[in-house]
Scaffold this motif. Structure first.
Motif, PDB file in Angstrom:
ATOM      1  N   PRO A 149       0.840  -1.205   0.000  1.00  0.00           N
ATOM      2  CA  PRO A 149       0.000   0.000   0.000  1.00  0.00           C
ATOM      3  C   PRO A 149       0.875   1.255   0.000  1.00  0.00           C
ATOM      4  CG  PRO A 149      -0.841  -1.606   1.558  1.00  0.00           C
ATOM      5  CD  PRO A 149       0.477  -2.144   1.072  1.00  0.00           C
ATOM      6  N   GLU A 227      -4.028   4.556  -8.133  1.00  0.00           N
ATOM      7  CA  GLU A 227      -4.443   5.906  -8.487  1.00  0.00           C
ATOM      8  C   GLU A 227      -3.422   6.506  -9.442  1.00  0.00           C
ATOM      9  OE1 GLU A 227      -6.742   7.201  -4.378  1.00  0.00           O
ATOM     10  OE2 GLU A 227      -4.648   7.797  -4.678  1.00  0.00           O
ATOM     11  N   ARG A 272      -0.066   5.044  -8.034  1.00  0.00           N
ATOM     12  CA  ARG A 272       0.231   4.655  -6.654  1.00  0.00           C
ATOM     13  C   ARG A 272      -0.886   3.740  -6.128  1.00  0.00           C
ATOM     14  NH1 ARG A 272       4.097   6.592  -3.558  1.00  0.00           N
ATOM     15  NH2 ARG A 272       4.397   8.365  -4.981  1.00  0.00           N
ATOM     16  N   LYS A 273      -0.484   2.675  -5.445  1.00  0.00           N
ATOM     17  CA  LYS A 273      -1.464   1.737  -4.895  1.00  0.00           C
ATOM     18  C   LYS A 273      -2.149   2.354  -3.689  1.00  0.00           C
ATOM     19  CE  LYS A 273      -2.035  -3.006  -3.248  1.00  0.00           C
ATOM     20  NZ  LYS A 273      -1.358  -4.308  -2.989  1.00  0.00           N
ATOM     21  N   ARG A 274      -3.462   2.303  -3.702  1.00  0.00           N
ATOM     22  CA  ARG A 274      -4.246   2.869  -2.595  1.00  0.00           C
ATOM     23  C   ARG A 274      -4.034   2.035  -1.334  1.00  0.00           C
ATOM     24  NH1 ARG A 274      -8.010   3.899  -6.925  1.00  0.00           N
ATOM     25  NH2 ARG A 274      -8.958   1.846  -6.658  1.00  0.00           N
TER      26      ARG A 274
END
Length: 274
Positions: A149, A227, A272-274
């Motif tokens: 994350p 995102e 970017r990974k939430r």
């Protein structure tokens, strides 16, 4: 093994030694200059930002020049590729330069099974990777599975508009003649050469490739739980994608000699990974 994997891996296995020996990959310069970076990584330094200390994986790393460049920028890097011959060259380059890089042989779709899921700060993919994959949504799922994350995807890739252009027309017209959107059926190519200077005669000449529209790529990444934080299109490429129609700048980037604003040749995407 599927037919596309068999054909494509045979092509890359055969070309890996020729690529390592070619001036285009600058192997000796990497050995002679500890600060040298690949043209691909150097181009995106303003967008890539600091990677020092990040745990990173380079998917479809080929002979490892971009991988080594990320290592030299401070990343704790792992390279993954399905070609054993490519990884042999990558390991030899790492050994010759004293770089501590882990290399893993696997198909990119199998990456979460051979690497640690959810453990990476950065997933990096370079030029000429996605066109070898039949399903971009499945690829985006792999990226999401590998990232922790808050971790990010960074990719510079050939633009799908460029892949859709027929560059062989004798009249010089840039005609859109190939698929822009992803299709189930592969584009079957037969090419006796390769994209770098070499006098090697190759035996494996048939490959299966796929295009993926820019919207398809972005949507796949977002649907996988990332995102979008950056998307930039570029009028240049780090190889001569349209021979006879381009000029090179001092950084090794090729643009159309006439009205280069007509055609996006590459793009840089970050998410970017939430």
């Amino acid at each position: 093994m599927s037919e596309y994997l068999r054909l494509n891996r045979a092509q890359w296995d055969e070309r890996a030694p020729a690529h390592a020996a070619s001036p285009g990959y600058s192997r000796q310069r990497f050995i002679d200059d500890p600060a040298y970076l690949s043209d691909v990584v150097r181009f995106d330094l303003p967008r890539l930002g600091p990677v020092d200390g990040l745990r990173a994986v380079h998917l479809q790393c080929h002979i490892g020049t971009d991988t080594l460049s990320l290592y030299r920028l401070g990343a704790k890097i792992t390279g993954l590729d399905f070609s054993g011959a490519s990884l042999a060259e990558a390991r030899a380059l790492a050994a010759a330069t004293g770089a501590s890089i882990d290399y893993v042989q696997a198909d990119v779709y199998d990456a979460p099974e051979v690497l640690e899921p959810g453990a990476f700060d950065l997933v990096y993919t370079g030029i000429g990777a996605l066109c070898w994959l039949p399903d971009v949504r499945r690829w985006a799922g792999v990226v999401a599975a590998l990232l922790r994350p808050g971790g990010r995807l960074f990719i510079r890739e050939g633009h799908p508009m460029l892949w859709a252009v027929d560059e062989t027309r004798p009249d010089g017209v840039l005609a859109v003649d190939q698929a822009y959107f992803e299709r189930v059926e592969p584009l079957v190519w037969e090419e006796s050469g390769t994209y770098v200077e070499t006098d090697v005669t190759f035996q494996h000449t048939v490959t299966h490739q796929w295009n993926h529209g820019l919207g398809e790529i972005v949507t796949a990444v977002m649907d996988a739980g990332l995102e979008l934080t950056m998307l930039q299109e570029h009028d240049s490429a780090p190889w001569d994608a349209l021979p006879g129609r381009t000029v090179a700048d001092e950084h090794g980037e090729f643009r159309l000699a006439e009205r280069p604003w007509r055609l996006p040749q590459t793009y840089t995407l970050q998410a970017r990974k939430r």
